[in-house]
Each structure stands twice: as C-alpha cells, then as structure tokens.
Design a protein around this motif. Sequence first.
Motif, short mmCIF file in Angstrom:
data_model
loop_
_atom_site.label_atom_id
_atom_site.label_comp_id
_atom_site.label_asym_id
_atom_site.label_seq_id
_atom_site.Cartn_x
_atom_site.Cartn_y
_atom_site.Cartn_z
N SER A 314 0.83 -1.21 0.00
CA SER A 314 0.00 0.00 0.00
C SER A 314 0.86 1.26 0.00
CB SER A 314 -0.93 0.00 1.21
OG SER A 314 -1.81 -1.10 1.17
N LEU A 315 1.95 1.26 0.78
CA LEU A 315 2.82 2.43 0.82
C LEU A 315 3.48 2.68 -0.52
CD1 LEU A 315 4.53 2.08 4.33
CD2 LEU A 315 2.70 3.65 3.65
N ARG A 316 3.85 1.64 -1.22
CA ARG A 316 4.46 1.81 -2.54
C ARG A 316 3.47 2.43 -3.52
NH1 ARG A 316 9.34 -0.67 -2.77
NH2 ARG A 316 9.77 -2.27 -1.17
N MET A 317 2.22 2.01 -3.46
CA MET A 317 1.22 2.58 -4.34
C MET A 317 0.89 4.02 -3.94
SD MET A 317 0.74 0.33 -6.61
CE MET A 317 -0.61 1.16 -7.45
N LEU A 318 0.84 4.30 -2.64
CA LEU A 318 0.59 5.67 -2.20
C LEU A 318 1.73 6.60 -2.57
CD1 LEU A 318 -0.92 4.91 1.32
CD2 LEU A 318 -2.15 5.75 -0.67
N ALA A 319 2.96 6.10 -2.50
CA ALA A 319 4.11 6.90 -2.95
C ALA A 319 4.05 7.14 -4.45
CB ALA A 319 5.41 6.20 -2.57
N TYR A 320 3.56 6.17 -5.19
CA TYR A 320 3.41 6.31 -6.65
C TYR A 320 2.46 7.46 -6.99
CZ TYR A 320 1.91 4.95 -11.38
OH TYR A 320 1.60 4.96 -12.71
N ALA A 321 1.42 7.66 -6.18
CA ALA A 321 0.45 8.73 -6.41
C ALA A 321 0.84 10.03 -5.74
CB ALA A 321 -0.94 8.30 -5.94
N GLY A 322 1.99 10.09 -5.09
CA GLY A 322 2.44 11.32 -4.46
C GLY A 322 1.80 11.58 -3.11
N LEU A 323 1.23 10.56 -2.46
CA LEU A 323 0.57 10.75 -1.18
C LEU A 323 1.49 10.43 0.00
CD1 LEU A 323 -2.91 9.16 -2.04
CD2 LEU A 323 -2.15 11.53 -2.31
N VAL A 324 2.57 9.72 -0.26
CA VAL A 324 3.52 9.34 0.79
C VAL A 324 4.93 9.59 0.26
CG1 VAL A 324 4.51 7.40 2.06
CG2 VAL A 324 2.05 7.65 1.93
N CYS A 325 5.78 10.12 1.12
CA CYS A 325 7.20 10.31 0.79
C CYS A 325 8.00 9.24 1.52
CB CYS A 325 7.64 11.71 1.20
SG CYS A 325 9.34 12.11 0.70
N THR A 326 8.90 8.59 0.83
CA THR A 326 9.68 7.50 1.40
C THR A 326 11.16 7.86 1.43
OG1 THR A 326 9.94 6.41 -0.75
CG2 THR A 326 8.03 5.79 0.57
N GLY A 327 11.87 7.27 2.38
CA GLY A 327 13.31 7.46 2.49
C GLY A 327 13.95 6.22 3.08
N CYS A 328 15.24 6.15 2.97
CA CYS A 328 15.97 4.96 3.44
C CYS A 328 17.29 5.39 4.06
CB CYS A 328 16.22 4.00 2.28
SG CYS A 328 16.89 2.41 2.78
N SER A 329 17.64 4.74 5.16
CA SER A 329 18.91 5.00 5.83
C SER A 329 19.41 3.69 6.41
CB SER A 329 18.74 6.06 6.93
OG SER A 329 17.82 5.62 7.90
N ASP A 330 20.50 3.75 7.14
CA ASP A 330 21.07 2.53 7.73
C ASP A 330 20.12 1.89 8.74
OD1 ASP A 330 23.29 2.96 6.19
OD2 ASP A 330 24.40 4.00 7.78
N SER A 331 19.27 2.70 9.37
CA SER A 331 18.35 2.18 10.37
C SER A 331 17.09 1.57 9.77
CB SER A 331 17.95 3.29 11.35
OG SER A 331 17.34 4.38 10.66
N GLY A 332 16.91 1.70 8.45
CA GLY A 332 15.75 1.11 7.80
C GLY A 332 14.96 2.12 7.00
N GLU A 333 13.78 1.72 6.58
CA GLU A 333 12.93 2.57 5.75
C GLU A 333 12.09 3.49 6.63
OE1 GLU A 333 9.70 2.15 2.05
OE2 GLU A 333 10.33 0.40 3.21
N ALA A 334 11.91 4.73 6.16
CA ALA A 334 11.11 5.72 6.87
C ALA A 334 10.14 6.37 5.90
CB ALA A 334 11.99 6.78 7.53
N ILE A 335 9.01 6.84 6.43
CA ILE A 335 7.97 7.44 5.59
C ILE A 335 7.38 8.65 6.31
CG2 ILE A 335 7.29 5.30 4.43
CD1 ILE A 335 5.02 5.06 6.47
N ARG A 336 6.68 9.46 5.52
CA ARG A 336 5.86 10.54 6.07
C ARG A 336 4.80 10.90 5.04
NH1 ARG A 336 7.16 15.58 3.94
NH2 ARG A 336 9.16 15.72 2.84
N LEU A 337 3.67 11.37 5.51
CA LEU A 337 2.60 11.78 4.61
C LEU A 337 2.92 13.11 3.96
CD1 LEU A 337 -0.70 10.95 6.57
CD2 LEU A 337 0.17 9.79 4.54
#
Length: 529
Positions: A314-337
Amino acid sequence: MTLSECLQRAPAQHALRIAKNVGLDGRPVTAGLLAALEQRISDPEYMETVVSGLSDEELTALKMIALCGGGTGIIVEKCHQKLNELSRKWRRNGAKVVDTLVRAGIVYTGRENYRQTYFVPDDLRQPLLRVFLPPMIGRMTVDAPARVVEPDPYLPVRHVHLLLSYLGKNQVRVVQGGGIYRRTQRDIISSLGLPDDLPDESDAFQAAGPAHLSFLVNYCRTRGLFSETLQHTLEPSPRVEEWVARSASWKAWDLAAALFDEWVRPDPDIRTALAMLAYVPEELWVSVESLVAQMESLSLERSWHGFDTRLDKSLRMLAYAGLVCTGCSDSGEAIRLTGPGRVFVSLVAGEPTAAPDPDDVFPVGTLDRSFFVQGTFEILTPPNIDPSVLRNIEAIADLAKPDKVLIYRMNRKSVCRGFSSGLDLESVMRFLETHSKNEIPQNVRYSIEEWWKRYGRVEFVDALVLRCDTEELACEIKACKRMQPFIVGEMGPGNLVIDRSQGYMPKPGTRARGAINTPGSGPRPRSPG
C-alpha cells in the motif's frame, strides 16, 4: 456524531449510569443534566484523569476504538475478539474491558451496515488522541533519512497518457475475463517504464497481476477511457478527448482518489496506520518497522500474508500517487505523509466540511512544458513534463527509453502517423518551435518538410469497377446525368470507377442488361401487361 447527540440518543438508564460515574448522580434525566454531562466529559482534565486511570487492556481498547479504520469505529465482535487475543484470556468477555470506557462516557455504540460498532464522538476524538497518542508517536519517529525519494504526483497521469497511446499504436488482446495477456503485460511494463515485475504464476498473492499496471488498466476501464472491440482488443474510446481536456491537477486528484479507493478504503488496518501518520508533525519521519510494531495491537484483519506485507504494498502505491514520501537509511525505511496525503486521510475520517479544490492540492506550477530536440531526431523531456505536452509528443514520436527523462525518437513512420491523425506541417513545426528549449536542428526541419511533401501522394480508394462490353455503352453511361455523381474515374476503355459509398451498390460479378438504373434506385418496375 457529536457528544451532545450521543447523550441525547442514549437511554435514560445509561445516561444516569454515566452521570453517577462522573459524580453527577441523584438527578433525573433532564436537559440540564445532559448539558452538565457534556461539559464534564469534554473537560480536558477529566479526559486526562480517565486515560491515566485505565489499565493496559482498557487503554488498548481505547486506542483501537479511537484509531481503527481511521476513526470510523470498530465492529463490536472484532473488538472483543482482539482484546481476548491480546490478553490471552480466551474465555474472558472483551465487553468487560470496554464497559469501563462506556461508563466513563467516552465510548458509545452505534450501527453500521446492520452491525453494532463502538465509536468515540467526533468532538472527543481529537482531545483524547492528544492525551495518549504523543507517547506512541515518540516511539515511531526517527531522524530524517539520508536518501529520500521525492514523490511525483503527476507520474500516474503521464503513465495513463502513455498507456492510452500504446493502445492506439498496438493491438492489445484480452482474455475472456478482460485481463491482458502476460506477454503484452511485459511489453507494456517495459514500454511505460513501470516499477513492476511480472509476478510469478505460482505466487497466489500476486495472481491479480502487476500492481501499477493493474491499477492503470482498472482506472482506464472504470473511467471509460478504452473499450473492447468484437475482436477482443482494447482501443481508446471517444471519452479520451474529454479526459485529456481536463486540467493536470484534476487528473492527479482523480487518479489519487481512485488509488485510495482501491488500496486504502477496503482495508481498515491500512486506514488505521495512515490515521496515526496523520497525527505525526509533517516535518517528522516515521520508521516503518516501528509503525508495524505499534499496529500489532491494533490490526484487526486476519490475512495469511500479514499486515506488514499489505502495508508495504500500500505504501508503494501511495508513494506512486504522491501521497507518501519514502526514504531509506542505515536504520531502515522511513515514511511521512505529504500534503495531498494528509488531505485524503482527512477525507476518510470525514473531517473536511467542504471538498478541497484539486488545484490547491496538486498545484501545476512545477510542471514543465518544454523539451529538447536533438539532431538525432530525439526529443528529451524533463521528469516533470506537462502531460498535455507529452500527449502531443506521442502523436509524432515513439517512446525509445522510459526513464525519469523520457526519450522519444521521431522517424518518417511516426511523423506520418501524426499527419494521418489530422496534423499538418504547420501545426507540427509550430508545436516543436513553441516548446523546444533549443532551435530546431536544420536536418530535423528539412526531413519533416520532405516527409510532408511526400505524404498523401498515394492513396487507397475503396471503389467498384463497372465493366461495359463496349466503349459506346460506357460513353452512354457517362453521359447519363443520374449516373455522373457516382462515376469517379475511368480505368481504360469500357471500365468505369464507381464510388461504392453512395447508397446501395450491386455485388461484384452482378450482370445487368437493358435500361440504365441509378445505384440505389433498383430495377425499374415493369408496366402492367
């Protein structure tokens, strides 16, 4: 439903029970008592006192009722079942846990689709969340990730344009159930540059097809943007022009709404997770791993592939539509609306009083309407190209490389295809000169002009040959005024070319003798006797 409405609809015995619990007992149920109850229960100090005095099980029940489904409530049976599961007391009635919240006047019962539900009144929900949600948010937030993928809300819009262009240029056959053949799916995914891998046929969860492609096809089908022919092929419908004429903001809004309806609304657990994200300050990031851990006590749906799998997709699809921003670091994946994501989450919770304007949610100021034309006949488009400009490029060029920078290539076939669709030399050159950031290379200009000069010099004509046995009869037919509108040419002595689109025409091979009849008039009736 507000607290006042809940108290007015509550039975008198229940209202007195709440009044006794909050220290207002000894009065009959009057308007004054209900007003005093409302004032007492809505007092922030009272809510803090109630929440601080709850046991772990009772606090978990309050979180479930206030957050599950984005705040729309929770079915009574599911609530009891989840509480019994968490407490490991399978014979214990979960209603006893919720009864403390009911007596405190912060939880009420209602009906949704003929099923009884628990819910928190609308005007109590926000104050209660401000009491118990900050500790949960503190356990989920993390530092800003090192690598951030900025969402592009107009990417699905461009992909719809590309998909419709693909359907217009290629024959896409479908199976009896309406699905596209897997070989064609692979070609579409490659041509459009979709972030999809064709699923393994043995994977039951992915049996529905690639997520992004399936969403685009379903969107076009529900909006009537293509139709299925009698030969079981897909082709763009006349409604495409109406859709294209809409603004880019409207298209992005409509696609985001369709994606939300398909991936979020049917799953109450996803709605719960997004509701929690909506209360996190916009500048903070949330760890996906921590979010999944917090949802362990709130997830209600029993699914064999687990909440973490559903959340990831669901998060991947929401990011595809520009509704969720995703990021990645050494501690793992992070998101924000994102801003648009918060608007759609609030729509699910029923918070806005009026429908937002798509132009305010998806401003078009960031779209680029220009491109580069290379001497190699390539057109280089920026990542934020306006979809309306992209559609015009598709009319005269073929997509050579789908990437963030789309690379199109013009050739004689693609440009003549544009001429066949109604474009002429002047309109093609005006479009290139208006939107090109550089001067049109001389060889490109010269080639397009040459293609235009040669275009249309040969034409296929659907006609019928009328063969006469003598030249005199052919001359007699040509001299007939009633036949002249149907004669478009002559193929040697005694052979006349007839326009077969004018009314009824006899089948080829039909022989006629006697008087000359006009096509469409039929044989002349014989006189009596």
